[in-house]
Design a protein around this motif. Structure first.
Motif, PDB file in Angstrom:
ATOM      1  N   MET A   1       0.847  -1.167   0.000  1.00 34.53           N
ATOM      2  CA  MET A   1       0.000   0.000   0.000  1.00 34.53           C
ATOM      3  C   MET A   1       0.900   1.240   0.000  1.00 34.53           C
ATOM      4  SD  MET A   1      -3.275   0.957   2.336  1.00 34.53           S
ATOM      5  CE  MET A   1      -2.530   1.181   3.919  1.00 34.53           C
ATOM      6  N   LEU A   2       0.596   2.175  -0.876  1.00 32.72           N
ATOM      7  CA  LEU A   2       1.368   3.406  -1.025  1.00 32.72           C
ATOM      8  C   LEU A   2       0.624   4.538  -0.322  1.00 32.72           C
ATOM      9  CD1 LEU A   2       3.896   4.506  -2.498  1.00 32.72           C
ATOM     10  CD2 LEU A   2       2.404   5.062  -4.410  1.00 32.72           C
ATOM     11  N   THR A   3       1.322   5.261   0.561  1.00 32.45           N
ATOM     12  CA  THR A   3       0.711   6.378   1.259  1.00 32.45           C
ATOM     13  C   THR A   3       1.502   7.659   0.998  1.00 32.45           C
ATOM     14  OG1 THR A   3       1.954   5.885   3.272  1.00 32.45           O
ATOM     15  CG2 THR A   3      -0.251   4.953   3.107  1.00 32.45           C
ATOM     16  N   VAL A   4       0.859   8.795   1.237  1.00 33.39           N
ATOM     17  CA  VAL A   4       1.516  10.082   1.063  1.00 33.39           C
ATOM     18  C   VAL A   4       2.799  10.121   1.875  1.00 33.39           C
ATOM     19  CG1 VAL A   4       1.308  12.542   1.582  1.00 33.39           C
ATOM     20  CG2 VAL A   4      -0.577  11.344   0.545  1.00 33.39           C
ATOM     21  N   GLY A   5       3.858  10.615   1.259  1.00 35.28           N
ATOM     22  CA  GLY A   5       5.157  10.691   1.925  1.00 35.28           C
ATOM     23  C   GLY A   5       6.044   9.499   1.639  1.00 35.28           C
ATOM     24  N   ASP A   6       5.475   8.421   1.105  1.00 31.84           N
ATOM     25  CA  ASP A   6       6.283   7.259   0.736  1.00 31.84           C
ATOM     26  C   ASP A   6       7.101   7.564  -0.511  1.00 31.84           C
ATOM     27  OD1 ASP A   6       5.192   5.759   2.780  1.00 31.84           O
ATOM     28  OD2 ASP A   6       3.845   4.607   1.484  1.00 31.84           O
ATOM     29  N   THR A   7       8.189   6.840  -0.665  1.00 33.89           N
ATOM     30  CA  THR A   7       8.988   6.934  -1.879  1.00 33.89           C
ATOM     31  C   THR A   7       8.579   5.809  -2.802  1.00 33.89           C
ATOM     32  OG1 THR A   7      10.839   7.939  -0.700  1.00 33.89           O
ATOM     33  CG2 THR A   7      11.321   6.910  -2.826  1.00 33.89           C
ATOM     34  N   ARG A  87      -2.213   9.126   5.186  1.00 38.56           N
ATOM     35  CA  ARG A  87      -1.642   8.461   6.368  1.00 38.56           C
ATOM     36  C   ARG A  87      -2.650   8.371   7.516  1.00 38.56           C
ATOM     37  NH1 ARG A  87       3.221   6.746   6.109  1.00 38.56           N
ATOM     38  NH2 ARG A  87       4.768   7.672   4.761  1.00 38.56           N
ATOM     39  N   GLY A  88      -3.628   9.259   7.557  1.00 38.44           N
ATOM     40  CA  GLY A  88      -4.605   9.254   8.652  1.00 38.44           C
ATOM     41  C   GLY A  88      -5.785   8.358   8.346  1.00 38.44           C
ATOM     42  N   GLN A  89      -6.824   8.536   9.124  1.00 36.56           N
ATOM     43  CA  GLN A  89      -8.063   7.785   8.914  1.00 36.56           C
ATOM     44  C   GLN A  89      -8.715   8.242   7.608  1.00 36.56           C
ATOM     45  OE1 GLN A  89      -8.947   5.246  10.345  1.00 36.56           O
ATOM     46  NE2 GLN A  89      -9.062   5.362  12.550  1.00 36.56           N
ATOM     47  N   PRO A  90      -9.395   7.338   6.913  1.00 36.19           N
ATOM     48  CA  PRO A  90     -10.124   7.760   5.720  1.00 36.19           C
ATOM     49  C   PRO A  90     -11.245   8.725   6.111  1.00 36.19           C
ATOM     50  CG  PRO A  90     -10.566   5.442   6.216  1.00 36.19           C
ATOM     51  CD  PRO A  90      -9.522   5.912   7.177  1.00 36.19           C
ATOM     52  N   PRO A  91     -11.558   9.700   5.247  1.00 32.95           N
ATOM     53  CA  PRO A  91     -12.611  10.670   5.588  1.00 32.95           C
ATOM     54  C   PRO A  91     -14.001  10.053   5.658  1.00 32.95           C
ATOM     55  CG  PRO A  91     -11.838  10.978   3.345  1.00 32.95           C
ATOM     56  CD  PRO A  91     -10.961   9.943   3.964  1.00 32.95           C
ATOM     57  N   VAL A  92     -14.171   8.890   5.042  1.00 33.45           N
ATOM     58  CA  VAL A  92     -15.462   8.206   5.018  1.00 33.45           C
ATOM     59  C   VAL A  92     -15.208   6.732   5.317  1.00 33.45           C
ATOM     60  CG1 VAL A  92     -17.439   7.589   3.569  1.00 33.45           C
ATOM     61  CG2 VAL A  92     -16.324   9.795   3.250  1.00 33.45           C
ATOM     62  N   ARG A  93     -16.095   6.118   6.097  1.00 35.55           N
ATOM     63  CA  ARG A  93     -15.970   4.675   6.362  1.00 35.55           C
ATOM     64  C   ARG A  93     -16.540   3.910   5.169  1.00 35.55           C
ATOM     65  NH1 ARG A  93     -14.592   3.725  11.653  1.00 35.55           N
ATOM     66  NH2 ARG A  93     -15.179   1.549  11.540  1.00 35.55           N
TER      67      ARG A  93
END
Length: 112
Positions: A1-7, A87-93
């Protein structure tokens, strides 16, 4: 899984008989324009039998697509989706991610 800030590190080995390159459509390339993958614009195409490693920090969330940027290879199917999560919780479940990729159908191959 790729998240913001990852290379993102993507090594492309060209097994085609033409040059190729891979463009990450919609991703910012601040300070890494040479990794943009636009053949003959920001980089030379990857020669047949050679390889190139794209490496850059992903700065934004969303669904993007990686696609060939040389010799009409995108239209002939050299593409894939790229999903970048926050990186945080998704805005919607939600229960699951589902990706649907649609493309125009070409009945003939492109010629140079």
């Amino acid at each position: 899984m790729l998240t913001v800030g990852d290379t993102l590190v993507l090594t492309v080995h060209n097994s085609l008989n033409l040059t190729t390159s891979i463009h990450a459509h919609g991703l910012f390339q601040r300070g890494t324009n040479y990794m943009d993958g636009a053949a003959m614009v920001t980089q030379c195409g990857i020669p047949p039998g050679d390889q190139f490693t794209y490496e850059y920090v992903v700065e934004q969330t969303g669904t993007f697509w990686l696609h060939a940027h040389d010799h009409h290879q995108n239209a002939e199917g050299l593409r894939t989706a790229l999903v970048v999560y926050d990186r945080g919780q998704p805005p919607v479940r939600y229960n699951e991610d589902m990706l649907l990729s649609l493309e125009d159908s070409y009945m003939e191959t492109f010629t140079e």
